[in-house]
Design a protein around this motif. Structure first.
Motif, PDB file in Angstrom:
ATOM      1  N   LYS A  66       0.430  -1.239   0.362  1.00 36.65           N
ATOM      2  CA  LYS A  66       0.217   0.031   0.267  1.00 36.65           C
ATOM      3  C   LYS A  66       0.766   0.969  -0.185  1.00 36.65           C
ATOM      4  O   LYS A  66       1.522   1.976   1.027  1.00 36.65           O
ATOM      5  CB  LYS A  66      -0.732  -0.145   1.546  1.00 36.65           C
ATOM      6  CG  LYS A  66      -2.036   0.674   1.349  1.00 36.65           C
ATOM      7  CD  LYS A  66      -2.630   0.454   2.330  1.00 36.65           C
ATOM      8  CE  LYS A  66      -4.246   1.390   1.648  1.00 36.65           C
ATOM      9  NZ  LYS A  66      -4.955   1.057   3.279  1.00 36.65           N
ATOM     10  N   ARG A  71       3.371  -1.081   6.355  1.00 37.81           N
ATOM     11  CA  ARG A  71       2.842  -0.714   7.298  1.00 37.81           C
ATOM     12  C   ARG A  71       1.923  -2.617   7.785  1.00 37.81           C
ATOM     13  O   ARG A  71       2.194  -2.519   6.662  1.00 37.81           O
ATOM     14  CB  ARG A  71       1.146  -0.395   6.474  1.00 37.81           C
ATOM     15  CG  ARG A  71       1.484   1.146   5.569  1.00 37.81           C
ATOM     16  CD  ARG A  71       0.049   1.459   5.234  1.00 37.81           C
ATOM     17  NE  ARG A  71       0.440   2.730   4.280  1.00 37.81           N
ATOM     18  CZ  ARG A  71       0.476   4.143   4.157  1.00 37.81           C
ATOM     19  NH1 ARG A  71      -0.451   3.948   5.529  1.00 37.81           N
ATOM     20  NH2 ARG A  71       0.560   4.847   3.393  1.00 37.81           N
ATOM     21  N   GLU A  73      -0.835  -3.376   9.074  1.00 36.99           N
ATOM     22  CA  GLU A  73      -2.219  -2.444   8.200  1.00 36.99           C
ATOM     23  C   GLU A  73      -2.432  -3.936   6.811  1.00 36.99           C
ATOM     24  O   GLU A  73      -3.227  -4.956   7.118  1.00 36.99           O
ATOM     25  CB  GLU A  73      -2.923  -1.965   9.357  1.00 36.99           C
ATOM     26  CG  GLU A  73      -2.727  -1.172   9.931  1.00 36.99           C
ATOM     27  CD  GLU A  73      -1.387  -0.331  10.034  1.00 36.99           C
ATOM     28  OE1 GLU A  73      -1.252  -0.028  11.172  1.00 36.99           O
ATOM     29  OE2 GLU A  73      -0.284  -0.147   9.083  1.00 36.99           O
ATOM     30  N   THR A  74      -1.636  -3.869   6.365  1.00 36.75           N
ATOM     31  CA  THR A  74      -1.920  -4.293   4.706  1.00 36.75           C
ATOM     32  C   THR A  74      -1.752  -5.409   5.506  1.00 36.75           C
ATOM     33  O   THR A  74      -2.203  -6.517   4.799  1.00 36.75           O
ATOM     34  CB  THR A  74      -0.443  -3.572   4.504  1.00 36.75           C
ATOM     35  OG1 THR A  74      -0.746  -2.139   4.525  1.00 36.75           O
ATOM     36  CG2 THR A  74      -0.333  -4.385   3.233  1.00 36.75           C
ATOM     37  N   ARG A  76      -1.560  -7.801   7.821  1.00 36.91           N
ATOM     38  CA  ARG A  76      -3.091  -8.012   8.291  1.00 36.91           C
ATOM     39  C   ARG A  76      -3.608  -7.929   7.963  1.00 36.91           C
ATOM     40  O   ARG A  76      -5.097  -9.387   8.201  1.00 36.91           O
ATOM     41  CB  ARG A  76      -3.724  -7.169   9.645  1.00 36.91           C
ATOM     42  CG  ARG A  76      -4.724  -7.827  10.828  1.00 36.91           C
ATOM     43  CD  ARG A  76      -5.073  -6.490  12.040  1.00 36.91           C
ATOM     44  NE  ARG A  76      -3.957  -5.800  12.080  1.00 36.91           N
ATOM     45  CZ  ARG A  76      -4.095  -4.749  12.623  1.00 36.91           C
ATOM     46  NH1 ARG A  76      -4.688  -3.721  12.105  1.00 36.91           N
ATOM     47  NH2 ARG A  76      -3.687  -4.038  13.593  1.00 36.91           N
ATOM     48  N   GLU A  77      -4.456  -7.284   6.575  1.00 38.75           N
ATOM     49  CA  GLU A  77      -4.973  -7.225   5.974  1.00 38.75           C
ATOM     50  C   GLU A  77      -5.648  -8.401   5.524  1.00 38.75           C
ATOM     51  O   GLU A  77      -6.321  -9.400   4.462  1.00 38.75           O
ATOM     52  CB  GLU A  77      -5.670  -6.035   5.286  1.00 38.75           C
ATOM     53  CG  GLU A  77      -6.949  -5.897   4.421  1.00 38.75           C
ATOM     54  CD  GLU A  77      -6.966  -4.530   3.125  1.00 38.75           C
ATOM     55  OE1 GLU A  77      -8.486  -4.201   2.923  1.00 38.75           O
ATOM     56  OE2 GLU A  77      -6.514  -3.215   4.180  1.00 38.75           O
ATOM     57  N   VAL A  78      -4.287  -8.981   4.410  1.00 37.69           N
ATOM     58  CA  VAL A  78      -4.052  -9.711   3.753  1.00 37.69           C
ATOM     59  C   VAL A  78      -4.110 -11.010   5.010  1.00 37.69           C
ATOM     60  O   VAL A  78      -4.677 -11.996   4.372  1.00 37.69           O
ATOM     61  CB  VAL A  78      -2.562  -9.976   2.657  1.00 37.69           C
ATOM     62  CG1 VAL A  78      -2.347 -10.916   2.365  1.00 37.69           C
ATOM     63  CG2 VAL A  78      -2.299  -8.963   2.523  1.00 37.69           C
ATOM     64  N   GLU A  80      -5.915 -11.257   7.079  1.00 30.93           N
ATOM     65  CA  GLU A  80      -7.832 -11.848   6.935  1.00 30.93           C
ATOM     66  C   GLU A  80      -8.782 -12.382   5.491  1.00 30.93           C
ATOM     67  O   GLU A  80      -9.339 -12.752   5.745  1.00 30.93           O
ATOM     68  CB  GLU A  80      -8.306 -10.697   7.367  1.00 30.93           C
ATOM     69  CG  GLU A  80      -7.987  -9.896   8.859  1.00 30.93           C
ATOM     70  CD  GLU A  80      -8.490  -8.610   9.487  1.00 30.93           C
ATOM     71  OE1 GLU A  80      -8.691  -7.783   8.226  1.00 30.93           O
ATOM     72  OE2 GLU A  80      -8.247  -8.311  10.068  1.00 30.93           O
ATOM     73  N   LYS A  81      -7.875 -11.195   5.211  1.00 33.11           N
ATOM     74  CA  LYS A  81      -8.494 -12.081   3.704  1.00 33.11           C
ATOM     75  C   LYS A  81      -8.373 -13.519   3.264  1.00 33.11           C
ATOM     76  O   LYS A  81      -9.021 -14.076   2.540  1.00 33.11           O
ATOM     77  CB  LYS A  81      -8.245 -11.172   2.532  1.00 33.11           C
ATOM     78  CG  LYS A  81      -9.338 -10.915   0.938  1.00 33.11           C
ATOM     79  CD  LYS A  81      -8.958 -10.151   0.464  1.00 33.11           C
ATOM     80  CE  LYS A  81      -9.489 -10.271  -1.542  1.00 33.11           C
ATOM     81  NZ  LYS A  81      -9.880  -9.618  -1.656  1.00 33.11           N
ATOM     82  N   TYR A 173      -3.050  -3.047  -4.716  1.00 30.75           N
ATOM     83  CA  TYR A 173      -4.079  -2.318  -3.823  1.00 30.75           C
ATOM     84  C   TYR A 173      -4.349  -1.899  -5.185  1.00 30.75           C
ATOM     85  O   TYR A 173      -3.627  -1.104  -5.919  1.00 30.75           O
ATOM     86  CB  TYR A 173      -3.727  -1.511  -3.053  1.00 30.75           C
ATOM     87  CG  TYR A 173      -3.830  -1.357  -1.184  1.00 30.75           C
ATOM     88  CD1 TYR A 173      -4.576  -1.929  -0.595  1.00 30.75           C
ATOM     89  CD2 TYR A 173      -2.908  -2.378  -0.885  1.00 30.75           C
ATOM     90  CE1 TYR A 173      -5.224  -2.353   0.459  1.00 30.75           C
ATOM     91  CE2 TYR A 173      -2.876  -3.052   0.350  1.00 30.75           C
ATOM     92  CZ  TYR A 173      -3.942  -2.702   1.040  1.00 30.75           C
ATOM     93  OH  TYR A 173      -4.435  -3.741   2.222  1.00 30.75           O
ATOM     94  N   ALA A 177      -8.662  -0.406  -2.666  1.00 33.05           N
ATOM     95  CA  ALA A 177      -9.071  -2.235  -2.355  1.00 33.05           C
ATOM     96  C   ALA A 177      -8.098  -3.443  -2.321  1.00 33.05           C
ATOM     97  O   ALA A 177      -7.392  -3.024  -3.501  1.00 33.05           O
ATOM     98  CB  ALA A 177     -10.330  -1.850  -2.530  1.00 33.05           C
ATOM     99  N   LEU A 178      -8.040  -3.989  -1.642  1.00 37.29           N
ATOM    100  CA  LEU A 178      -7.212  -5.211  -1.660  1.00 37.29           C
ATOM    101  C   LEU A 178      -7.997  -6.336  -2.909  1.00 37.29           C
ATOM    102  O   LEU A 178      -8.799  -5.968  -2.872  1.00 37.29           O
ATOM    103  CB  LEU A 178      -6.698  -6.120  -0.129  1.00 37.29           C
ATOM    104  CG  LEU A 178      -5.570  -7.149  -0.090  1.00 37.29           C
ATOM    105  CD1 LEU A 178      -4.564  -6.500  -0.522  1.00 37.29           C
ATOM    106  CD2 LEU A 178      -6.316  -7.687   0.953  1.00 37.29           C
TER     107      LEU A 178
END
Length: 182
Positions: A66, A71, A73-74, A76-78, A80-81, A173, A177-178
């Motif tokens: 991103k 980050r 957070e990036t 973490r988002e991956v 989660e996905k 991104y 959006a991822l």
């Protein structure tokens, strides 16, 4: 699954009580079928379990997806996905990850907390050791896909099998959006 186990234990206990006490022999007509049914449901659920499908995330690569900034957070988002897609993710980082995101060294347990993952699914490469061969070795050991935009060209000879397209997931991104090439 817990409800099935509780139903089995309760019906088995009632079944044992009914078998041991002569005044409750009619209870056997109720408790025996309940115990058998719950045990069959537990067995069916156990047999239907799918084997885990693993994904190894190259955390040091993914954290820059991103805007090129590191980050957590990036990552973490991956994670989660991937979890939402039915995969079990593990993450491998270079030793300098803590300095990039917090200005100090971070152990795997601190990173696991930041990613909401169990500690045994996060690894930090030892200082002076690149994370790439660790990512590829874990993928090889677990039959996992690799989530990274790195092509791992330096490791192609040693880890050729896990570098095939079917083992690679790219991402990034678009419009904030991822996306992942799952």
């Amino acid at each position: 699954m817990r409800i099935l186990i509780i139903a089995f234990l309760l019906s088995s206990a009632a079944n044992a009580f009914a078998a041991l006490s002569l005044i409750s022999i009619d209870w056997l007509l109720l408790t025996a079928p309940c115990a058998m049914a719950s045990s069959l449901l537990i067995l069916a659920r156990w047999l239907k379990r799918k084997p885990r499908s693993w994904a190894v995330v190259d955390g040091s690569n993914v954290m820059h997806w991103k805007d090129g900034e590191p980050r957590i957070e990036t990552v973490r988002e991956v994670v989660e996905k991937l979890t939402g897609a039915g995969l079990t993710p593990g993450v491998v980082f270079d030793a300098n990850v803590g300095y990039k995101i917090k200005g100090r060294y971070l152990h795997h347990n601190a990173l696991a907390d930041l990613l909401n993952l169990p500690e045994d699914r996060v690894m930090v490469a030892p200082s002076g050791t690149p994370a790439d061969p660790l990512v590829l070795q874990v993928a090889k050991d677990y039959g996992a896909i690799v989530v990274s935009n790195d092509r791992f060209r330096d490791w192609a000879e040693e880890f050729g099998a896990v570098l095939q397209p079917e083992y690679s997931v790219r991402g990034g991104y678009r419009d904030g959006a991822l996306w992942l090439s799952l």
